[in-house]
Structure formats: C-alpha cells, structure tokens
Design a protein around this motif. Structure first.
Motif, short mmCIF file in Angstrom:
data_model
loop_
_atom_site.label_atom_id
_atom_site.label_comp_id
_atom_site.label_asym_id
_atom_site.label_seq_id
_atom_site.Cartn_x
_atom_site.Cartn_y
_atom_site.Cartn_z
N ASP A 1 54.79 96.73 63.28
CA ASP A 1 55.92 97.65 63.21
C ASP A 1 56.52 97.67 61.81
OD1 ASP A 1 55.72 98.26 65.95
OD2 ASP A 1 57.00 96.56 66.47
N LEU A 2 56.79 98.87 61.32
CA LEU A 2 57.40 99.03 60.01
C LEU A 2 58.83 98.50 60.04
CD1 LEU A 2 56.79 100.24 57.21
CD2 LEU A 2 57.79 102.36 58.02
N VAL A 3 59.17 97.68 59.02
CA VAL A 3 60.51 97.13 58.90
C VAL A 3 61.23 97.91 57.82
CG1 VAL A 3 61.86 95.08 58.33
CG2 VAL A 3 59.73 94.85 59.61
N ASP A 4 62.40 98.40 58.14
CA ASP A 4 63.19 99.17 57.20
C ASP A 4 63.92 98.22 56.25
OD1 ASP A 4 64.41 101.36 55.99
OD2 ASP A 4 66.10 101.33 57.40
N VAL A 5 63.50 98.17 55.00
CA VAL A 5 64.15 97.35 53.98
C VAL A 5 64.60 98.25 52.84
CG1 VAL A 5 62.88 95.23 54.53
CG2 VAL A 5 61.98 96.79 52.80
N THR A 6 65.65 97.84 52.15
CA THR A 6 66.10 98.60 51.00
C THR A 6 65.15 98.37 49.83
OG1 THR A 6 67.49 96.86 50.07
CG2 THR A 6 68.50 98.32 51.74
N THR A 7 65.27 99.18 48.81
CA THR A 7 64.43 99.03 47.63
C THR A 7 64.64 97.65 46.99
OG1 THR A 7 64.49 101.40 47.21
CG2 THR A 7 63.88 100.00 45.36
N LYS A 8 65.88 97.22 46.87
CA LYS A 8 66.16 95.91 46.26
C LYS A 8 65.60 94.78 47.11
CE LYS A 8 68.45 97.30 42.65
NZ LYS A 8 67.67 97.56 41.48
N GLU A 9 65.74 94.88 48.43
CA GLU A 9 65.17 93.85 49.31
C GLU A 9 63.66 93.79 49.16
OE1 GLU A 9 68.64 94.29 52.74
OE2 GLU A 9 66.71 95.28 53.01
N PHE A 10 63.04 94.97 49.13
CA PHE A 10 61.58 95.00 48.96
C PHE A 10 61.18 94.40 47.62
CE2 PHE A 10 57.60 96.71 47.52
CZ PHE A 10 56.78 96.53 48.63
N ASP A 11 61.88 94.79 46.56
CA ASP A 11 61.55 94.28 45.24
C ASP A 11 61.74 92.76 45.15
OD1 ASP A 11 60.88 96.83 44.50
OD2 ASP A 11 62.66 97.17 43.28
N VAL B 1 72.25 88.21 44.48
CA VAL B 1 70.92 87.82 44.94
C VAL B 1 71.04 87.18 46.32
CG1 VAL B 1 68.89 86.38 44.51
CG2 VAL B 1 70.02 87.54 42.61
N ASP B 2 72.01 86.28 46.49
CA ASP B 2 72.20 85.59 47.77
C ASP B 2 72.43 86.59 48.90
OD1 ASP B 2 72.06 83.31 46.21
OD2 ASP B 2 74.21 82.94 46.25
N VAL B 3 73.25 87.59 48.64
CA VAL B 3 73.56 88.60 49.65
C VAL B 3 72.30 89.37 50.04
CG1 VAL B 3 74.82 90.75 50.10
CG2 VAL B 3 75.98 88.82 49.00
N HIS B 4 71.52 89.79 49.05
CA HIS B 4 70.30 90.55 49.33
C HIS B 4 69.27 89.68 50.07
CE1 HIS B 4 72.02 93.51 46.62
NE2 HIS B 4 71.13 94.36 47.09
N ILE B 5 69.17 88.42 49.70
CA ILE B 5 68.25 87.51 50.39
C ILE B 5 68.68 87.34 51.85
CG2 ILE B 5 67.50 85.10 50.57
CD1 ILE B 5 66.00 86.46 48.35
N ARG B 6 69.97 87.18 52.09
CA ARG B 6 70.47 87.03 53.45
C ARG B 6 70.12 88.27 54.29
NH1 ARG B 6 75.54 85.75 52.46
NH2 ARG B 6 76.32 87.88 52.55
N ARG B 7 70.32 89.44 53.72
CA ARG B 7 69.99 90.68 54.44
C ARG B 7 68.49 90.81 54.68
NH1 ARG B 7 73.97 94.54 50.91
NH2 ARG B 7 75.92 93.85 51.87
N LEU B 8 67.70 90.43 53.69
CA LEU B 8 66.25 90.47 53.83
C LEU B 8 65.80 89.54 54.95
CD1 LEU B 8 63.39 91.25 52.90
CD2 LEU B 8 63.57 89.43 51.18
N ARG B 9 66.32 88.34 54.97
CA ARG B 9 65.96 87.39 56.03
C ARG B 9 66.30 87.96 57.42
NH1 ARG B 9 68.35 82.25 53.01
NH2 ARG B 9 66.47 81.48 52.03
N ARG B 10 67.44 88.59 57.53
CA ARG B 10 67.85 89.19 58.80
C ARG B 10 66.80 90.21 59.25
NH1 ARG B 10 72.92 91.90 57.89
NH2 ARG B 10 73.52 89.87 57.10
N ARG B 11 66.31 90.98 58.32
CA ARG B 11 65.31 92.01 58.65
C ARG B 11 63.95 91.40 58.99
NH1 ARG B 11 67.69 96.95 57.04
NH2 ARG B 11 69.21 96.73 55.38
N LEU B 12 63.65 90.24 58.41
CA LEU B 12 62.37 89.58 58.67
C LEU B 12 62.33 88.88 60.02
CD1 LEU B 12 61.56 88.08 55.16
CD2 LEU B 12 60.59 90.15 56.21
#
Length: 94
Positions: A7-17, A51-62
């Motif tokens: 399933d495709l996970v919706d991540v922002t450009t910054k999270e993907f990068d 960076v911490d905020v973006h990592i936290r959001r990325l982890r939530r999506r993962l």
C-alpha cells in the motif's frame, strides 16, 4: 514512493527526502546538521528540532516499521536495515 505491505504511504516531500537520505546511508548515523544540509537547500535553514518533528511524523506514517529509523542519542538518526524492508531506490530531491 513509500509502500508498506504493497500500500502506498502518503509522505510529505521533506519526510521522503529524510527517509531517502537515511536509507542511502544505511546503518550509518547522520547528525541533524547533515540531514538539514541534505534536505533543506536554499532559503531559510531550520533549526535541529525541525528534523526531530519531521522524523516523528515519518515514524508515525511508517507504522509497524517505524523502528527502522533510530534515534542515536546525542548523535543524530540512522536507518537500520530490516529483513522485512526492501529498498529499491532512494534518491532525495534537491
């Protein structure tokens, strides 16, 4: 793109990068400053807590695979290879 169990996970450009940068340096700790340089080019440079905020959001999506992005206390972040995770290509946009 990021997929979990097909399933495709919706991540922002910054999270993907961020994820692509970490994956391209698998099992290597990257300091926040290096992540900022790799992901935020031009314009205003964010502080390290961004960076911490973006990592936290990325982890939530993962979801259940959030543990592949590890915090190395006082050092930065790292992507740990995982037997159930396949990386086909990882390229951060600039």
């Amino acid at each position: 793109e990021v997929r979990i169990d097909g399933d495709l996970v919706d991540v922002t450009t910054k999270e993907f990068d961020l994820l692509a940068t970490l994956v391209s340096h698998a099992d290597e700790t990257l300091p926040r400053e290096e992540l900022i340089t790799a992901v935020w080019s031009g314009g205003e440079v964010p502080d390290e807590r961004t960076v911490d905020v973006h990592i936290r959001r990325l982890r939530r999506r993962l979801g259940e695979y959030a543990s592949v992005v590890r915090t190395m206390r006082g050092s930065g972040y790292r992507y740990d290879t995982h037997p159930d995770v396949t990386v086909w290509s990882a390229t951060a946009r600039r």
